[in-house]
Design an enzyme around this catalytic site. Structure first.
Site, PDB file in Angstrom:
ATOM      1  N   GLU A 149     -23.218 -36.843  75.919  1.00 54.38           N
ATOM      2  CA  GLU A 149     -21.924 -37.341  75.212  1.00 54.38           C
ATOM      3  C   GLU A 149     -22.020 -38.335  74.105  1.00 54.38           C
ATOM      4  OE1 GLU A 149     -19.741 -38.438  78.654  1.00 54.38           O
ATOM      5  OE2 GLU A 149     -19.606 -36.310  79.535  1.00 54.38           O
ATOM      6  N   GLU A 260     -21.684 -27.965  84.183  1.00 55.77           N
ATOM      7  CA  GLU A 260     -20.868 -28.606  85.012  1.00 55.77           C
ATOM      8  C   GLU A 260     -19.623 -27.815  85.379  1.00 55.77           C
ATOM      9  OE1 GLU A 260     -20.309 -32.694  83.880  1.00 55.77           O
ATOM     10  OE2 GLU A 260     -22.226 -32.996  83.109  1.00 55.77           O
TER      11      GLU A 260
END
Ligand code: GLA
Length: 339
Positions: A149, A260
């Site tokens: 991220e 995820e």
């Protein structure tokens, strides 16, 4: 026969926590259905960096690590023949501030170290973690999430960098991923793939920012793959956007893992279970149809474990219900995997 047995060309995994793995119902799901495990939290820096031991060692540039939290999952994987996605080495979140501070101070306002010293800390950290895991659990880890991220377009940076609450950016600026991947490449064991991992990875402009960030790293041979987190909604993203993101990342020369996967669903009525099944069906048809995804990980073994569930607002985003029974969505995924 489980999900993992339905295709030879794809690992199918789940994020696990020690609490659920110690419950035989969930251990059986992990063993029978999945070929890959990710620690939901236990390999994040929050759990692996050990301040007490670091202070005892008295060095300035080398934090001590601990892997006791991860041990349940790693041993489970080893004993049951599953592979592991190691998640995650470098992240702005779930990383203690003292790792960046002078004298490893845990005071909120302690000064940060200079970038030169932080670079030594980063190299030691990545080397020590990879060496430990690869020695204690040979051949277990097939992929490392090296950087999680770094892109956040809402921050208004022209290249989409995440500026707020990001000490890695504060110290290294835009070089942060370059350093992390450089060290990870240096110390990874042969055959292990190195991943950049992010959410809303199918959106624009985020997708473009990620590709711009990764293209010099691809050219240098430092990154192997894109981790598409894929936290989805029941009606978003549309599958054409998801498909085109898969194609864009693959065309850049990246291996692809869905890392995820879950679908936010806040009620458990018959209608919602049906809608969830349809949605999982179309997502897996897209994944299988692309022929480009090497590994798919669900973010949890079942609804009871999901991060989306809050004490006063349960969520129902996964394939197994609160009693660990397969839902309609499970059978929809099976059907799509068989195609
Ligand atoms: C991000 C992280 C995961 C997890 C989820 C939500 O996607 O990569 O490790 O923390 O958020 O729980």
């Amino acid at each position: 026969m489980g999900l993992k047995d339905l295709r030879k060309d794809m690992l199918i995994g789940a994020a696990v926590s020690p609490f659920f793995l110690k419950d035989e119902k969930y251990a059986a799901i992990a063993r029978n259905e999945f070929s890959s495990l990710t620690c939901e939290n236990e390999m994040k820096p929050q759990h692996t960096l050990d301040r007490e031991k670091t202070l005892l060692c008295g060095t300035k540039n080398r934090a001590s690590l601990r892997f006791d939290a991860a041990q349940t999952a790693l041993s489970f994987a080893k004993e049951n023949g599953l592979k592991v996605r190691a998640h995650t080495l470098v992240w702005h979140n779930q990383t203690p501030r003292w790792f960046f501070a002078e004298d490893w101070s845990d005071q909120a306002d302690a000064p940060l170290v200079k970038p030169e010293l932080m670079l030594e800390r980063l190299e030691n950290y990545i080397r020590d973690e990879m060496d430990y895991i690869n020695t204690a659990y040979p051949s277990l880890v097939y992929a490392w999430d090296v950087y999680n991220e770094f892109i956040e377009p809402d921050n208004d940076h022209p290249k989409g960098f995440r500026l707020r609450k990001n000490l890695w950016y504060e110290l290294f600026g835009e070089e942060a991923p370059l350093y992390a991947f450089g060290f990870a490449r240096k110390y990874a064991f042969p055959g292990q793939k190195l991943f950049y991992n992010d959410y809303n990875e199918y959106e624009q402009p985020k997708r473009g920012f990620i590709l711009d960030l990764l293209s010099p790293l691809i050219a240098k041979g430092l990154v192997d793959g894109m981790g598409m987190q894929s936290h989805m909604l029941i009606d978003y993203p549309r599958m054409d956007a998801y498909r085109s993101a898969i194609n864009d990342y693959a065309s850049a020369g990246l291996s692809l893992h869905v890392t995820e996967l879950d679908i936010r669903s806040l009620d458990d009525s018959e209608g919602s279970r049906r809608a969830l099944a349809d949605r999982y069906g179309e997502i897996f048809e897209t994944i299988v149809g692309s022929g480009k995804i090497e590994s798919v990980t669900f973010w949890g073994l079942g609804d009871a474990q999901s991060w989306l569930s809050k004490p006063d607002a349960p969520a129902y985003p996964l394939l197994f219900d609160r009693e660990a029974r397969p839902k309609e969505a499970y059978y929809a995924v099976c059907e799509a995997l068989k195609k």
